[in-house]
Design a protein around this motif. Structure first.
Motif: not given
Length: 404
Positions: A170-175, A332-352
């Motif tokens: 996330l630090r790399i993509y947001a930089a 949040p459009i791939k391949p823009l950095d926002g799209g990659i950040i969005f993908e990383e955040l979305l893939g973190y965790k989901i609720p029960e």
């Protein structure tokens, strides 16, 4: 011949040379994409990264939430812009020196090119610095050309990126965008604190200078860039406020406009503005013609004030382009950095549970399945690309057609 033709000719020449001498020039050709890689400058990036790894790491920890807020702001802005699109198109083509009829932005060619080069270098160095801070290797640095759109890139080692923690990614993509936004803030402060106050002190308006005659407009072939306008239809023009008052309140579309300039007297017939047919459109852009005040000239001469003036102009476009491109890149459009950040955040965790539906225990609390994440990111990307594409087609293409 308008400046857009020069860009087209330059790009055609570049493509021909790249294809004919790809081995000698070390250019990779992928259809319409040209790429030139190099291993140079990696030492500079390492040096900057090693100056204070802790500073870079913690500053980007702050930058990640800023990037997420910027992403949300840009999605909101893009959607909000749709309701105003048919009244006032807001899309613009960020090509220095190209004046598109109806475009809300005109970027001067010299200041614009300097600002764009700075923008690309800062953006890619941002990615590279944060990568090296956390030990991710850089394979190459390069430039890229897609049709008439230039760019730059830092190619990271895929295995290092794959092994890196999510926070590192996330630090790399947001930089990139955060570095652009930070530079925009620095440029803005510099403008307010140093250059703009000096310009207000050192210069005074003396007429109006034509900076661009819009192709396809009523002034094309009559007025020229660089002319100084001193009178319109008998009204003395001392600055831009007076000019706007005359155009908006003293004339209407279809009126004959007589311009007294430093190169003679010229007459045109105005039309309606491309985005608002009820407002007079003479078909050129202007800025105040400034002259150095006599008392300032006696103290500083002419060179120093004009040097600060042109530095201020570059600084303004460094601010404007870094802010615009930095924020746009957070969509949040791939391949823009926002799209990659969005993908990383979305893939973190989901609720029960999602609504009333229980998520299987083997999935709940764990990483969201990659296929599901990719489908969501792809869907969001397609929708936003459609919106942005529509805005560009509706807001820019009609103006480009008028230029030819």
């Amino acid at each position: 011949m308008n400046v857009l033709w020069y860009y087209v000719i330059l790009v055609v020449v570049i493509y021909i040379l790249a294809i004919l001498f790809r081995d000698r020039l070390k250019v990779d050709v992928y259809g319409l994409i040209l790429m030139r890689r190099t291993k140079k400058m990696r030492g500079w990036i390492d040096y900057i990264a090693n100056l204070s790894p802790r500073f870079w790491r913690w500053s980007m920890n702050i930058g990640i939430p800023i990037a997420v807020l910027g992403m949300a702001y840009m999605v909101y802005t893009i959607i909000l812009s749709l309701q105003y699109m048919f009244k006032t198109p807001t899309a613009a083509l960020l090509l220095p020196g190209v004046d598109i009829p109806g475009s809300p932005i005109f970027i001067p060619i010299i200041s614009g090119i300097i600002a764009l080069i700075i923008l690309m270098v800062v953006h890619e160095f941002g990615h590279g610095i944060m990568a090296r801070v956390d030990g991710v290797r850089i394979k190459s640095i390069g430039v890229i050309l897609l049709a008439i759109l230039p760019g730059a890139f830092v190619e990271l080692d895929e295995e290092d990126v794959e092994k890196a923690k999510r926070s590192v990614k996330l630090r790399i993509y947001a930089a990139g965008s955060i570095f652009n936004i930070a530079l925009a803030a620095i440029a803005l402060v510099t403008l307010f604190v140093i250059s703009t106050p000096f310009i207000n002190y050192a210069f005074q308006p003396d007429g109006l200078k034509i900076i661009s005659v819009t192709p396809g407009g009523p002034s094309e072939g009559v007025l020229k860039d660089g002319m100084i306008v001193t009178n319109i239809n008998g009204y003395q023009i001392s600055d831009k406020d007076v000019y706007m008052n005359v155009i908006l309140n003293k004339t209407k579309p279809g009126d004959t406009l007589t311009y007294v300039t430093d190169q003679g007297t010229y007459t045109i017939t105005s039309t309606g503005q491309p985005n608002n047919a009820s407002i007079t459109y003479p078909g050129f852009r202007t800025e105040e013609r400034l002259v150095v005040k006599p008392e300032v000239s006696r103290v500083y001469g002419e060179i120093i004030p004009w040097f600060v003036y042109y530095l201020d102009d570059v600084g303004y476009w460094v601010f404007a382009l870094n802010l615009m491109v930095g924020l746009f890149n957070l969509l949040p459009i791939k391949p823009l950095d926002g799209g990659i950040i969005f993908e990383e955040l979305l893939g973190y965790k989901i609720p029960e549970k999602i609504g009333k539906r229980k998520i299987p225990e083997k999935i709940a609390g764990k990483k969201l399945p990659e296929v599901f994440v990719r489908r969501i990111v792809s869907s969001v990307s397609v929708v936003l690309i459609g919106i942005v594409g529509f805005m560009i087609i509706y807001g820019v293409v009609p103006g480009i057609i008028k230029m030819f």
